[in-house]
Structure formats: structure tokens, C-alpha cells
Scaffold this motif. Structure first.
Motif, PDB file in Angstrom:
ATOM      1  N   PRO A   8      -6.687   0.988  -1.491  1.00 46.14           N
ATOM      2  CA  PRO A   8      -5.661   1.684  -0.692  1.00 46.14           C
ATOM      3  C   PRO A   8      -4.704   0.712   0.012  1.00 46.14           C
ATOM      4  O   PRO A   8      -3.496   0.967   0.046  1.00 46.14           O
ATOM      5  CB  PRO A   8      -6.481   2.475   0.338  1.00 46.14           C
ATOM      6  CG  PRO A   8      -7.845   2.601  -0.266  1.00 46.14           C
ATOM      7  CD  PRO A   8      -8.050   1.380  -1.089  1.00 46.14           C
ATOM      8  N   GLY A   9      -5.246  -0.376   0.546  1.00 42.73           N
ATOM      9  CA  GLY A   9      -4.380  -1.344   1.236  1.00 42.73           C
ATOM     10  C   GLY A   9      -3.392  -1.991   0.281  1.00 42.73           C
ATOM     11  O   GLY A   9      -2.214  -2.183   0.607  1.00 42.73           O
TER      12      GLY A   9
ATOM     13  N   LEU B 206      -4.161   1.129   7.323  1.00 40.18           N
ATOM     14  CA  LEU B 206      -3.818   2.437   6.760  1.00 40.18           C
ATOM     15  C   LEU B 206      -4.671   3.536   7.402  1.00 40.18           C
ATOM     16  O   LEU B 206      -4.155   4.554   7.862  1.00 40.18           O
ATOM     17  CB  LEU B 206      -4.037   2.418   5.239  1.00 40.18           C
ATOM     18  CG  LEU B 206      -3.936   3.775   4.535  1.00 40.18           C
ATOM     19  CD1 LEU B 206      -2.494   4.241   4.471  1.00 40.18           C
ATOM     20  CD2 LEU B 206      -4.538   3.707   3.131  1.00 40.18           C
TER      21      LEU B 206
ATOM     22  N   THR C 188      -6.249  -1.963   4.410  1.00 41.10           N
ATOM     23  CA  THR C 188      -6.855  -0.634   4.344  1.00 41.10           C
ATOM     24  C   THR C 188      -7.270  -0.166   5.738  1.00 41.10           C
ATOM     25  O   THR C 188      -7.116   1.017   6.070  1.00 41.10           O
ATOM     26  CB  THR C 188      -8.042  -0.639   3.362  1.00 41.10           C
ATOM     27  OG1 THR C 188      -7.575  -1.059   2.074  1.00 41.10           O
ATOM     28  CG2 THR C 188      -8.667   0.744   3.229  1.00 41.10           C
TER      29      THR C 188
ATOM     30  N   THR D 145       5.335  -0.354  -0.654  1.00 38.32           N
ATOM     31  CA  THR D 145       6.367  -0.747   0.318  1.00 38.32           C
ATOM     32  C   THR D 145       7.163  -1.962  -0.158  1.00 38.32           C
ATOM     33  O   THR D 145       8.370  -2.035   0.072  1.00 38.32           O
ATOM     34  CB  THR D 145       5.752  -1.053   1.706  1.00 38.32           C
ATOM     35  OG1 THR D 145       4.636  -1.926   1.533  1.00 38.32           O
ATOM     36  CG2 THR D 145       5.271   0.214   2.387  1.00 38.32           C
TER      37      THR D 145
ATOM     38  N   TYR E 210      -3.307  10.190  -2.632  1.00 38.63           N
ATOM     39  CA  TYR E 210      -2.700   8.953  -3.156  1.00 38.63           C
ATOM     40  C   TYR E 210      -1.230   9.159  -3.503  1.00 38.63           C
ATOM     41  O   TYR E 210      -0.421   8.247  -3.375  1.00 38.63           O
ATOM     42  CB  TYR E 210      -3.481   8.450  -4.379  1.00 38.63           C
ATOM     43  CG  TYR E 210      -4.831   7.876  -4.031  1.00 38.63           C
ATOM     44  CD1 TYR E 210      -4.951   6.580  -3.534  1.00 38.63           C
ATOM     45  CD2 TYR E 210      -5.998   8.617  -4.193  1.00 38.63           C
ATOM     46  CE1 TYR E 210      -6.190   6.038  -3.216  1.00 38.63           C
ATOM     47  CE2 TYR E 210      -7.242   8.094  -3.863  1.00 38.63           C
ATOM     48  CZ  TYR E 210      -7.332   6.806  -3.378  1.00 38.63           C
ATOM     49  OH  TYR E 210      -8.546   6.267  -3.051  1.00 38.63           O
TER      50      TYR E 210
ATOM     51  N   GLN F  66       0.633   9.302  -0.037  1.00 40.07           N
ATOM     52  CA  GLN F  66       0.687   8.012   0.659  1.00 40.07           C
ATOM     53  C   GLN F  66       1.460   6.947  -0.107  1.00 40.07           C
ATOM     54  O   GLN F  66       2.147   6.131   0.499  1.00 40.07           O
ATOM     55  CB  GLN F  66      -0.739   7.493   0.923  1.00 40.07           C
ATOM     56  CG  GLN F  66      -1.534   8.341   1.909  1.00 40.07           C
ATOM     57  CD  GLN F  66      -0.894   8.363   3.287  1.00 40.07           C
ATOM     58  OE1 GLN F  66      -0.354   7.362   3.762  1.00 40.07           O
ATOM     59  NE2 GLN F  66      -0.918   9.515   3.938  1.00 40.07           N
ATOM     60  N   PHE F  67       1.293   6.896  -1.415  1.00 34.36           N
ATOM     61  CA  PHE F  67       1.815   5.752  -2.177  1.00 34.36           C
ATOM     62  C   PHE F  67       2.720   6.156  -3.340  1.00 34.36           C
ATOM     63  O   PHE F  67       3.206   5.299  -4.070  1.00 34.36           O
ATOM     64  CB  PHE F  67       0.655   4.907  -2.736  1.00 34.36           C
ATOM     65  CG  PHE F  67      -0.465   4.702  -1.756  1.00 34.36           C
ATOM     66  CD1 PHE F  67      -0.242   4.012  -0.567  1.00 34.36           C
ATOM     67  CD2 PHE F  67      -1.729   5.208  -2.001  1.00 34.36           C
ATOM     68  CE1 PHE F  67      -1.271   3.829   0.352  1.00 34.36           C
ATOM     69  CE2 PHE F  67      -2.764   5.033  -1.088  1.00 34.36           C
ATOM     70  CZ  PHE F  67      -2.531   4.347   0.089  1.00 34.36           C
TER      71      PHE F  67
ATOM     72  N   ARG G 125      -0.656   0.365  -0.750  1.00 27.04           N
ATOM     73  CA  ARG G 125       0.365   0.451   0.287  1.00 27.04           C
ATOM     74  C   ARG G 125       1.314  -0.751   0.201  1.00 27.04           C
ATOM     75  O   ARG G 125       2.525  -0.595   0.324  1.00 27.04           O
ATOM     76  CB  ARG G 125      -0.306   0.491   1.663  1.00 27.04           C
ATOM     77  CG  ARG G 125       0.631   0.889   2.770  1.00 27.04           C
ATOM     78  CD  ARG G 125      -0.034   0.727   4.114  1.00 27.04           C
ATOM     79  NE  ARG G 125       0.245   1.867   4.985  1.00 27.04           N
ATOM     80  CZ  ARG G 125      -0.087   1.901   6.266  1.00 27.04           C
ATOM     81  NH1 ARG G 125      -0.714   0.897   6.830  1.00 27.04           N
ATOM     82  NH2 ARG G 125       0.205   2.957   7.000  1.00 27.04           N
ATOM     83  N   TYR G 126       0.735  -1.928  -0.014  1.00 29.60           N
ATOM     84  CA  TYR G 126       1.559  -3.128  -0.161  1.00 29.60           C
ATOM     85  C   TYR G 126       2.546  -2.965  -1.319  1.00 29.60           C
ATOM     86  O   TYR G 126       3.745  -3.231  -1.188  1.00 29.60           O
ATOM     87  CB  TYR G 126       0.667  -4.359  -0.395  1.00 29.60           C
ATOM     88  CG  TYR G 126       1.474  -5.590  -0.741  1.00 29.60           C
ATOM     89  CD1 TYR G 126       2.050  -6.377   0.253  1.00 29.60           C
ATOM     90  CD2 TYR G 126       1.708  -5.948  -2.077  1.00 29.60           C
ATOM     91  CE1 TYR G 126       2.826  -7.488  -0.058  1.00 29.60           C
ATOM     92  CE2 TYR G 126       2.482  -7.042  -2.403  1.00 29.60           C
ATOM     93  CZ  TYR G 126       3.033  -7.814  -1.391  1.00 29.60           C
ATOM     94  OH  TYR G 126       3.808  -8.901  -1.711  1.00 29.60           O
TER      95      TYR G 126
END
Lengths: 295, 337
Positions: free
Chosen positions: B103-104, A126, A123, B111, B135, B138-139, B107-108
Motif C-alpha cells: 500500500p505504501g 497511509l 504504509t 503520487t 485500492y 486510494q491509488f 501510494r508513492y
């Protein structure tokens, strides 16, 4: 390590707010966060008023950040947030992903506030990729977690930690201060303004438990990491945040400043502060314990 | 026309028997979690390992129901790998979507598993279309579960300003705070929904009983006291009785459940695509009862929204399993706020 005064979380009168920031202008703090982060019904100061205050603080040598609302529900709240983001002069503290969205669309730098849930390095990456210049650690994270976050922190991203004040722990659609006064939120009469440090909620055994601040619930106890400043420094923390309280802020700022400058030993500064502010603190989160615990 | 729309009924599966109860009684989708802190109902004896998840997914898919997997807590550096492994496992098992908040981790997932459908959990605290669009941008999230803080007009406006699907809670225990932004539980016990997947965890609960009645404590803090014979509920810390301004009362919220049964036509009209039932920690009997009632109510509402009214026996059946045996519209009703 820089010293910051976080956004004012309570509803004070216009005179009290002006007097507070006039004092802050003369005190040894580096960064001042301005703006309403709790409830959009509090319109004692307009964005223009906050910007005027910002000018004065900049003239006094302070860095100013404009903070945004944490819980955003209505169109007018989004509009206000977008106005703040578009201010063109000051960086913005984003306290919700809606503000992160607006600020990244605008391409500006921002500070990811304590209510952006930054719990891990992915995060952090990001936020850094999106243009964050600083992140504020969530209330409930510990020293050990911070240590690991710091080890993999993206280059150029600063870290800020909440070190003093009643901790904002929860947000709701419901106003608990109005509920206590048997008022509907739509006709709250800004009753939260009657409590300069929030309305105390105790257990049936009289234990100081939580603080009601409108739609926000805070810790009953004041969090205080004064004696942990050397550890924070060692972990490479760039900024420490003091959250405005109505009492003793000059002494609090003085104590943190003196310890950061290594003019006074932390234990001695704490003892001096205890004389004016009392000894009732908590710091449990920092040590990986329940937040209300004290070491 | 609202009546031509399909609205998904999403029901809780804390165990294989609960999953079967939901599927057999009309759930369009079930949601489950792994047996650890990667989900927000990390309670002893609940949830799924890889084997039982496989069985559950097969059972649901054979009967035309979807399976959503909740990975909706916030991993920290020391346990990051456990969460990414859970995402990988979910992708391997063939769930229909993952419900996430961090959020992290989003993203994982976006991707590493670009084909995997992502839902933003209620724990993601997205209460506006700007947040939801963040969201999505981004994702690529395809659905959001709304925190229980918005009024009807706010929900309607939000839906009109995003093409992300919107899911709302229709029944179950009521979270008073914005989900994902409440650290009250860790303030008292050291464990919160965000960090450990638990609010007011059972291991911190202690009951005391004497001639004056019963008292419930959470890590030593008195949450409530009950006179002899007074019915007592689980000490969720925001639903206790506390002293404020000299009055002892439910200062935050009383023990009550959320029920939107009365307002289903409004939700459908607003464009909600899924109605969710809370309660992975509840028994298969609860899941069966609530799924059955909500299925009937949704079908009745979809068939004829203009003339829909909740049947009295539905209300009775739901109140019987509701926290505090009573219900509220929560934040959807301005008066509640």
C-alpha cells in the motif's frame, strides 16, 4: 505498555467461550479483541452475543475491540463485516482492506490488524491518514524493522506486537482440518471444533511443525516474547497481544502482567511459566531469523 | 457478447529468451521483474536489469505486446529506497503497467507517477470487491489479479461489483494460500514472498539420498521423503507429506498445477479481461509451450464459447509441463476447497 488478549482463533464451544471471557474479565488485561477472524462458518456466537460479551468486559473495566474476518470471499461475509463496522460503539480491528474500506467510508477509528500488510512507514502514514489509531505488526517482521518503523511513526498512531500464542501464518480457501477428516468444506461439520488449540501437523520425523486451524495455518510452536518485554517497552510499543490458547492463559497473562509492572524480572517470570507451560517456544522472527527458531 | 470481447493472454518472462518465446507464440502481454527482491520471483539467474528490460520492452512493443512489470513485494524501512527507485526506473523504461502489492509503495507510485498504469498484484490479497474498490479509491488501480481462493460464483459476483479490470491465473503452479498472506516460508527459512520475493528458497533446500531413498529438507525441516525410484519434486513446503492425526499424507496440497482450460468459457462469461500464466521461474521452452496452447484455447473459446471444449492434445501438452504432471481447478471448484 498495555496488555491485550487477541481474538480467539479457534472454535470453542459456547460454554468454553463464555467461561474463558468470564475469566479474562477478572484478569489484569487492558484490551480484549472479540469476534471471529478465521472462518465465517463458525457461528457459535452471533454478533449480538459478542456485543453482550463486550458489555460485560467493559463493565469489568476492559477496552473492547471488535475484530473482522481475515479472508473475505462471499457476500454474506462482507455483510457481516459491514455490520461489525457499523456497531456504533466499539472500535474495529480491520484484518482485510475490505474492512479498511468500510471503516473509512464510515469515518470511524480502526486498528489495522496483523494481516494488513504494514511493512514500512509509507504504509503507516497511509493507515494513519485513513484514521487508524493503532497498527499490529505483521508476524514475520523483526525487532530491527520495528525500531525503524517506530522512528518514523506518525503522531498519535499506536503500535501493537503479537507476543504470545501460535502465530497465524497463512490463510486458504481450503479447510485443512476438513481435508484431514476427508470431509468437503461445504460439509465440514465444524470439525475444527474438536481441536481446542488447532490440529498438530508434524514432519515425518515427528517434529512439531505447523498447526492446522481450519482454513488458517499456524506455527507449530507457541511464539513467546516474555523476556523481550523490556526491549518492546524501550521501542515505545504501546500494546502487546496474547493470543488465546486453551491452556495456562491465566498464568500467561499473569506472567506478562508481572513483567510489565516490573514486579518480577523477565527471566524469573519465564522460569515460572516454564513450570506450567513447558519450554517449547519460538521467537525467531523477533531476532530476524526463521520464525520457528528459538533464542 | 463474450465472443466480441478481447481477453488478454498474460505470460511470464523470467528472462529475455522467455519474453521472446511468449511474444512469438501469441502472448498479448508479458510480465517481468527486476533482478532483485522487488518482485515475487527473486530467484538466482532470473529477471532483468535496466539493459535487458529495455531490449525486452522494445521487442514486445515492436510486435504489439504489452510489458507489465512486477514490483510486488513489501519493502521494509531499510530498503525502501530500492523499491521507489525501481518504480522510477519502471516509469522511465516505459512499461505499460506496474504490478504492485504494498500500500505504501502504491501510494508513492500514484503520487509520483500519476500517468503510470497500476495493477494490483495477486500479492495484494484483494479477494472481494470492497477490497478492490479500496485500492481503486486510494491509488487508482486499473486492474486486479485475483488470489486463487475464489469459486466461480464468487468471481462472477466480484466482477459485477467493480469497474476495475479482473485478471485471473489460468495455468501454472498452484499457490494454496491467499497470496500476500502466507508467512510459512519465512517461518522455516527466514525468507518469504512478502519480504524477499521467494517461497521455499533454493538456498535453503537440501537433498539427502541413501539406500532407503531420497529426502528433501528446507532449512533442516523434512518436507518429504521418497522411496527409491519414486519421482521427487521441488520441496515447496506446503506440498510436502506430513503427519496429521497419525496419517502421513499431503496434508495441505499435493504437487499439482492450476489449469482453467476446461472452464475458459465461464471465465469469459464472468467478464475476466485477462488470463495469466504463472511461471517466471520456468524455462523459455515452458513459456513457449504454455503460451501456444493457451493462445489456441483462448482463440477457440472467444470464437465460439458455446461449443468450446479443450482439445485432448492441449491437455496432454500442459500436463507434461505441470507441477506433479497433473492439474486442478483449485478453489474455483468448491470440491477442491
Amino acid at each position: 505498555m498495555k496488555l491485550a488478549v487477541g481474538p480467539l482463533l479457534y472454535l470453542w464451544s459456547r460454554e468454553e467461550i463464555m467461561a474463558f471471557y468470564a475469566r479474562v474479565a477478572a484478569l489484569p488485561v487492558d484490551i480484549v479483541y472479540l469476534g471471529e477472524t478465521v472462518c465465517s462458518k463458525r457461528r457459535i456466537l452471533t454478533l449480538g452475543d459478542w456485543q453482550l460479551l463486550a458489555e460485560r468486559l467493559v463493565s469489568a473495566g476492559k477496552e473492547v475491540v471488535l475484530s473482522t474476518l481475515t479472508l473475505m470471499e462471499s457476500e454474506s461475509e462482507l455483510r457481516t463485516m459491514r455490520h461489525i463496522v457499523a456497531n456504533g460503539r466499539y472500535p474495529v480491528e480491520a484484518n482485510d482492506m475490505a474492512a479498511v474500506y468500510a471503516v473509512t467510508e464510515a469515518g470511524g477509528p480502526f486498528i489495522a490488524g496483523p494481516h494488513i500488510n504494514t511493512y514500512n512507514q509509507a504504509t503507516l502514514e497511509l493507515l494513519s491518514d485513513l484514521g487508524a489509531q493503532r497498527w499490529v505488526m505483521p508476524m514475520e517482521l523483526s525487532r530491527d524493522t520495528l525500531m525503524q518503523m517506530q522512528q518514523k511513526r506518525p503522531d498519535g498512531l499506536q503500535t501493537e506486537v503479537f507476543v504470545y500464542g501460535r502465530m497465524p501464518l497463512a490463510f486458504s480457501a481450503r479447510c485443512f482440518t476438513a481435508r484431514n477428516r476427508n470431509l468437503p468444506k461445504d460439509d465440514c461439520r465444524l470439525c475444527c471444533g474438536d481441536y481446542a488449540d488447532g490440529l498438530s501437523l508434524g514432519t515425518q520425523e515427528g517434529e512439531n511443525f505447523l498447526t492446522l486451524n481450519g482454513i488458517q495455518t499456524q506455527s507449530g510452536l507457541v511464539c513467546n516474547l516474555l523476556t523481550e518485554l523490556p526491549a518492546l517497552d524501550e521501542l515505545g510499543v504501546d500494546v502487546v497481544r496474547l493470543s488465546p490458547q486453551s491452556q495456562h492463559m491465566e498464568q500467561v497473562i499473569g506472567a506478562f502482567h508481572d513483567v510489565i509492572q516490573r514486579d518480577v524480572r523477565p527471566e524469573d517470570a519465564q522460569e515460572q511459566l516454564n513450570v506450567v507451560a513447558g519450554k517449547e517456544y519460538c521467537n525467531g522472527y523477533w531476532f530476524g531469523e526463521p520464525g520457528m527458531a528459538a533464542r | 457478447m463474450a465472443s466480441e470481447k478481447k481477453v488478454e493472454l498474460v505470460c511470464p518472462a523470467g528472462s529475455l529468451p522467455a519474453l521472446k518465446a511468449a511474444v512469438d507464440n501469441g502472448a498479448d502481454a508479458v510480465y517481468m521483474g527486476f533482478r532483485d527482491a522487488t518482485n515475487a520471483r527473486n530467484f538466482p539467474g532470473l529477471n532483468f536489469d535496466a539493459g535487458s528490460a529495455t531490449k525486452g520492452i522494445q521487442y514486445a512493443h515492436e510486435r504489439g505486446a504489452k510489458v507489465l512489470l512486477a514490483l510486488n513485494t513489501f519493502p521494509q524501512p531499510e530498503n525502501w529506497a530500492q523499491w521507489t527507485q525501481a518504480v522510477d526506473l519502471a516509469a522511465t523504461l516505459g512499461v505499460d503497467a506496474i504490478i504492485m502489492a504494498d500500500p505504501g509503495l502504491l501510494r508513492y507510485a500514484a503520487t509520483t507517477h500519476p500517468g503510470l498504469r497500476l495493477h494490483l498484484s495477486v500479492q495484494g490479497s484483494a479477494t472481494s470487491y470492497d477490497a478492490i474498490n479500496f485500492y481503486q479509491q486510494q491509488f487508482g488501480i486499473q486492474r486486479v489479479v485475483l488470489p486463487r481462493v475464489l469459486s466461480f460464483s464468487q468471481v462472477t459476483r466480484l466482477i459485477a461489483n467493480t469497474d476495475v479490470e479482473v485478471e485471473v491465473f489460468g495455468f501454472g503452479s498452484l499457490c494454496v494460500m491467499v497470496e500476500g498472506r502466507c508467512a510459512l516460508s519465512s517461518y522455516v527459512t527466514g525468507e518469504s514472498p512478502n519480504t524477499c520475493g521467494a517461497c521455499s528458497p533454493a538456498k535453503a533446500v537440501r537433498w539427502e539420498e541413501d539406500a532407503n531413498g531420497r529426502r528433501s529438507r528446507l532449512n533442516g525441516v523434512l518436507i518429504d521423503s521418497y522411496k527409491p525410484g519414486e519421482s521427487a519434486g521441488y520441496p515447496v513446503l506446503c506440498k510436502g507429506r506430513f503427519e496429521v492425526n497419525g496419517q502421513v499424507d499431503y496434508a495441505i496440497e499435493e504437487p499439482t498445477s492450476l489449469s482453467l482450460l476446461d472452464r475458459l468459457p465461464d471465465l469469459l462469461k464472468a467478464g475476466v479481461v485477462a488470463v495469466k500464466v504463472e511461471g517466471r521461474q520456468r524455462s523459455p521452452a515452458y513459456v513457449k509451450q504454455v503460451t501456444r496452447v493457451l493462445r489456441q484455447a483462448l482463440d477457440a473459446c472467444l470464437a465460439d464459447p458455446e461449443n468450446y471444449t479443450p482439445r485432448p492434445d492441449w491437455v496432454v501438452q500442459l500436463d507434461r509441463v505441470a507441477e506433479g504432471s497433473t492439474h486442478t481447478l483449485g478453489a474455483l471448484d468448491r470440491a477442491w476447497q
